[in-house]
Design an enzyme around this catalytic site. Structure first.
Site, mmCIF file in Angstrom:
data_model
loop_
_atom_site.group_PDB
_atom_site.id
_atom_site.type_symbol
_atom_site.label_atom_id
_atom_site.label_comp_id
_atom_site.label_asym_id
_atom_site.label_seq_id
_atom_site.Cartn_x
_atom_site.Cartn_y
_atom_site.Cartn_z
ATOM 1 N N SER A 276 1.512 -11.956 60.205
ATOM 2 C CA SER A 276 0.338 -11.689 61.026
ATOM 3 C C SER A 276 -0.452 -12.982 61.154
ATOM 4 C CB SER A 276 -0.517 -10.609 60.358
ATOM 5 O OG SER A 276 -1.869 -10.736 60.753
ATOM 6 N N LYS A 282 0.940 -10.150 55.289
ATOM 7 C CA LYS A 282 1.780 -9.240 56.073
ATOM 8 C C LYS A 282 3.213 -9.719 56.257
ATOM 9 C CE LYS A 282 0.260 -6.161 58.698
ATOM 10 N NZ LYS A 282 0.405 -4.710 58.630
#
Ligand code: ARG
Length: 465
Positions: A276, A282
């Site tokens: 991300s 992420k």
């Protein structure tokens, strides 16, 4: 001026060209356009319709044009509208008058229908090959993790324990039906339109059967109007692709779920996940999500072409030119997704501990308990009811099914025996489903062996798990 300028005193307006040109996308049909023209010219000479000398010039001229196209040196002209007229104009530039004989007995209507069928035939082979690739990737993942157990789901609720390999084999079966559909529609694709002319055939003694043989078609289309007016084979091909995309999308969804933190059933290689731009922690399953997302455009191409065709009177109408972009896009998309998913699967590592843990909830073996009762002669409906009562009693007592004593079990299930207490073992549960199509290791091994043979893959010496 375009090649059809005879009766016109003005060139098409600029807006007309913009709307009507197809060269920006139909150029990818050039190998098939040239293949078709070579066969057509050869036939014209054999039939004495054009001089043999001219046919020779046409053949060598077309080869020259093909070289220019292959090397990227060909200069496309928008004012020549489409790939057919671009090639013909360049040919005539190269060889003069002989080039002007090529279009004898032919219309762009039967020409484009032929080009598309040659293209589709080729793509049909390629998509089936790509499906094989994904089947092989699924098979490898299954064969390397033959003993891994996970919970199977219905309604996305824990249902019964399964072998991971069994789950993957389900997709191999689906993709095989996709291959069969493509193989089947290939026979309908593989018929020659040329000789239909604009719509009614030709006054010249064309030999359609010869052209069909030259181009490897299985036969000639038997009605000239049908030959130029329909695009049902493209629609059929698109519907086969829509089913492929649907299957891929479900596989992608399973992968996204397995990869979620809550499940943590699988790990995906870094090269096939993305981060991300905001949240540093992420690791996202974008390949699976894009696979799922791209399904929409494949369905879109199918819906679009169905809609384009539905109101058209026979025979050719210019609307039919709209049959290409969606078709090309759907084919490109499906091939890309098949290849990417296959490569991603090669990096997938299951987490057998987590999976087994999730499959070990004793309530997943409630069906096994009911079937044990059936074996003792209790009617299934009654058995189902008794086990349901037992599940309810355990929930009330705040214990798992496996924690209940025989005495407590007998309060709901009077015929329960001490062996019933050993039922809550996922390995045993899986092994007991030993019939064709079942998830028992013996059955899954049999299926893996069958598919391994079919896919030409050797069973790994020692399964990782
Ligand atoms: N570019 C056209 C198409 O794709 C070729 C056929 C044109 N025929 C015609 N009568 N204008 O449909």
């Amino acid at each position: 001026m375009p090649l059809w300028d005879g009766r016109f005193s003005q060139s098409p307006a600029e807006q007309v060209l913009k709307l009507s040109e197809s060269i920006s996308y139909d150029r990818r049909l050039y190998p098939y356009d040239i293949e078709g023209s070579l066969a057509h010219a050869k036939m014209l000479a054999r039939q004495g319709i054009i001089p043999k000398e001219d046919a020779k010039k046409i053949a060598s001229g077309l080869r020259q044009v093909k070289k220019e196209l292959d090397s990227g040196k060909f200069v496309f002209k928008t004012e020549l509208e489409d790939i057919h007229m671009n090639i013909e104009a360049r040919l005539t530039e190269l060889i003069g008058d002989a080039g002007a004989r090529l279009h004898t007995g032919r219309s762009r209507n039967d020409q484009i229908a032929t080009d598309e069928r040659l293209y589709l035939r080729h793509q049909d082979d390629e998509v089936r090959e790509a499906l094989r690739g994904l089947q092989a990737a699924l098979w490898r993942l299954a064969a390397e993790n033959k003993t891994v157990i996970l919970p199977g789901f219905t309604h996305l609720q824990h249902a019964q324990p399964l072998l991971f390999a069994h789950h993957l084999l389900a997709y191999i079966e689906m993709l095989e039906r996709d291959r069969e559909r493509l193989a089947d529609c290939r026979h309908r694709i593989n018929r020659l339109p040329l000789g239909a002319g604009a719509l009614a055939g030709s006054t010249l003694p064309l030999d359609r059967e010869f052209v069909a043989k030259e181009l490897g078609f299985e036969g000639v289309l038997q009605n000239s109007m049908d030959a130029v007016a329909d695009r049902d084979v493209s629609i059929e091909f698109l519907s086969a692709l829509a089913l492929v995309a649907m299957h891929l999308s479900r596989l992608a969804e399973d992968i996204a779920i397995w990869f979620s933190q809550e499940f943590s059933f699988i790990e995906i290689g870094d090269a096939f996940t993305t981060g991300s731009s905001l949240m540093p922690q992420k690791k996202n399953p974008d390949i699976a999500e894009l696979t799922r997302g791209k399904t929409g455009r494949v369905y879109g191409a199918l819906t679009s072409l169905l809609t384009t065709l539905k109101g058209l009177p026979l025979t050719y109408n210019r609307d039919l030119q709209e049959d290409k972009e969606g078709l090309f896009d759907a084919i490109d998309t499906v091939k890309l997704v098949l290849a990417t998913m296959g490569a991603m699967l090669a990096t997938v590592r299951p987490n057998p501990k987590r999976m087994l843990e999730a499959a070990s909830d004793p309530s997943l073996m409630a069906t096994d308990l009911a079937e044990a009762l059936v074996r003792q002669g209790v009617p299934f409906r009654e058995a189902h009811h008794q086990v349901g009562r037992f599940v309810g009693a355990c929930a009330k007592a705040g214990i798992t099914l496996a924690q209940a004593s025989l005495k407590m079990m007998r309060e709901s299930i009077p015929a329960a025996t001490p062996e019933f207490l050993a039922i809550f073992d996922p390995k045993r549960s899986v092994a007991a489903r030993n019939l064709t199509g079942g998830t028992a290791p013996a059955q899954v091994h049999r299926q893996l062996a069958r598919w391994g043979k079919k896919l030409g893959l050797a069973m790994p010496r020692r399964s990782a798990r």
